[in-house]
Design an enzyme around this catalytic site. Structure first.
Site: not given
Ligand code: NDP
Ligand code: 2IT
Length: 445
Positions: A111, A126, A165-166, A209, A240
């Protein structure tokens, strides 16, 4: 490799031996940074790399909450405040049973570099918990979030540390966390981002994102004379990031043919119907398998890793760390995939990344490609400070500009250090140089 970098890496490996995700992230970054230390011997004198790799602080705390049956439950909470050389600590909170100190440290470390790449004044951090939101009622989620915030509130604030969020933390959780922050501190301030639109959130944060990922991928493809138009796209995950990446790439003329969750993946040769995915995932909090039950002609396949065997031109891993390994990379290469852009954090293993790059697949690393989320979080902080809110179009335009600037800076940093088109190296170097400069200016603290 540069001797100083090697020495710091060896020390990190000895000191943090059980932290495999953290060491994986640190190794990749330090390997890329070796040429920077060849050019800047003054960094070694300032102990810059020892300071850069050690978090400012790692807070661990107990989270006690009551389930619906009245049982007392205990989880472990974390906040790692990694580096605030260029701005307040900033980064998401993850709720997932796999969360531990290693996972939070790797995410915090990445990050710092990601936030630097946005060009906005935000440091890196984080947090999260090993709490599993699956199958919990709304009231259980609320009680957990309130208890988590009771402890976290001691360490955060609009000018110190601003979580968001994450995985497992979306609008519902941010609402409960914000309510408790306000109750405890009496402050109506932007100490969290990703807030609801009625209480200080930014338009386009939810989409940021995924949209940002596509803007960056588009810029990368453009440099190589290609576009997303008419391309087959595989998007892993259905949370998301995945949903809004699929939405934007579809708007750009791509066809999303597969999406997944941790149980399995669906294939829809007609192009995934995102209204159905949103209904299942955002409204009903259901499983991706249900898509195949609702959409004729689509199919469901058990096991999430199989998604990489679906033929595609562009792959967007948007689920979690190490979801794309060597076997997945081999399948993508064999099927003629031309580009991989990481929506998730470190979804591609080290070996898989090397295999893709060596086969000429364009590769955009997460710290650049998924920076749009945190970038719009920083725009939310600006709007909160001004007590104003900008239109969707204004935020989206700024996001697009930020992602194009990120691509330009990782592209030129790669070229400047003799690693043309290696965007892993470019992102690590470009992200690091700004933080290094700020740390040097601020003295040995
Ligand atoms: P969500 O909780 O909205 O969605 C996560 C997705 O990934 C779900 O489909 C979930 O499936 C799947 N998943 C989670 N863990 C696992 C696992 N161990 N094995 C397989 N599938 C898995 O999270 P986000 O969409 O927010 O985050 C997804 C990724 O993006 C993460 O790596 C996060 O760090 C990264 N990210 C998020 C940002 C944000 O703004 N939200 C910004 C930048 C990066 P299931 O429902 O079955 O668990
Ligand atoms: O991994 C990431 O960049 C995030 N989950 C978003 C972090 C944030 O502060 O919006």
């Amino acid at each position: 490799m540069n001797g100083y970098v090697e020495k710091v890496l060896k020390n990190l490996e000895e000191k943090n031996a059980p932290e495999k995700e953290f060491l994986q992230a640190a190794r990749e970054v330090l390997e890329s940074l070796a040429p920077v230390f060849d050019r800047h011997p003054e960094y070694e004198k300032a102990g810059l790399l020892e300071r850069f790799t050690e978090p400012d602080r790692a807070i661990q705390f107990r989270v006690t909450w009551l389930d619906d049956e009245g049982n007392v439950r205990v989880n472990r909470g974390y906040r790692v405040q990694y580096n605030n050389a260029i701005g307040p600590y900033k980064g998401g909170l993850r709720l997932h049973p796999s969360v531990n100190l290693s996972v939070i440290k790797f995410l915090g470390f990445e990050q710092v570099l990601k936030n630097s790449l946005t060009g906005l004044p935000i440091g890196g951090g984080k947090g999260g918990s090993d709490f599993d939101p699956k199958g919990k009622s709304d009231n259980e989620i609320m009680r957990f979030c309130q208890s988590f915030m009771t402890e976290l509130s001691k360490y955060i604030g609009k000018d110190t540390d601003v979580p968001a969020g994450d995985i497992g933390v979306g609008g519902r959780e941010i609402g409960y966390l914000y309510g408790q922050y306000k109750r405890l501190t009496g402050l109506y301030e932007g100490a969290l981002t990703g807030k609801g639109l009625s209480y200080g959130g930014s338009l386009a944060r939810k989409e940021a994102t995924g949209y940002g990922l596509c803007y960056l991928a588009q810029a990368m493809l453009k440099k190589h004379g290609k576009t997303p138009e008419g391309k087959r796209v595989v998007v892993s995950g259905s949370g998301n990031v995945a949903i809004y990446a699929a939405e934007k790439i579809t708007q750009m003329g791509g066809k999303v043919v597969a999406m997944s969750d941790s149980n399995g993946y669906i294939v829809d040769e007609k192009g995934v119907n995102l209204d159905v995915v949103k209904q299942i995932k955002e409204v009903e909090r259901g499983r991706i398998r249900e898509y195949a039950e609702r959409v004729p002609g689509s199919s469901y396949h058990e096991g999430c890793r199989g998604i990489w065997t679906v033929k595609c031109d562009i792959a967007l891993p948007c689920a979690t760390q190490n979801e794309l390994d060597s076997e997945g990379a081999k399948a993508l290469i064999a099927n003629g995939c031309m580009a991989v852009a990481e929506g998730a954090n470190m979804p591609t293993t080290y070996e898989a990344t090397k295999a893709l790059q060596q086969s000429g697949v364009l590769f955009a690393p997460g710290k650049a490609a998924n920076a749009g989320g945190v970038a719009v979080s920083a725009l939310e902080m600006s709007q909160n400070s001004q007590r104003l809110s900008w239109t969707f179009e204004e935020v989206d335009q700024r996001l697009k500009g930020i992602m194009e600037n990120i691509f330009a800076s990782i592209d030129s940093a790669a070229a400047a250090y003799g690693a043309e088109n290696d965007y892993v190296v470019g992102a690590n170097i470009a992200g690091f140089l700004k933080v290094a400069d700020a740390m040097m200016a601020q003295g040995a603290v």
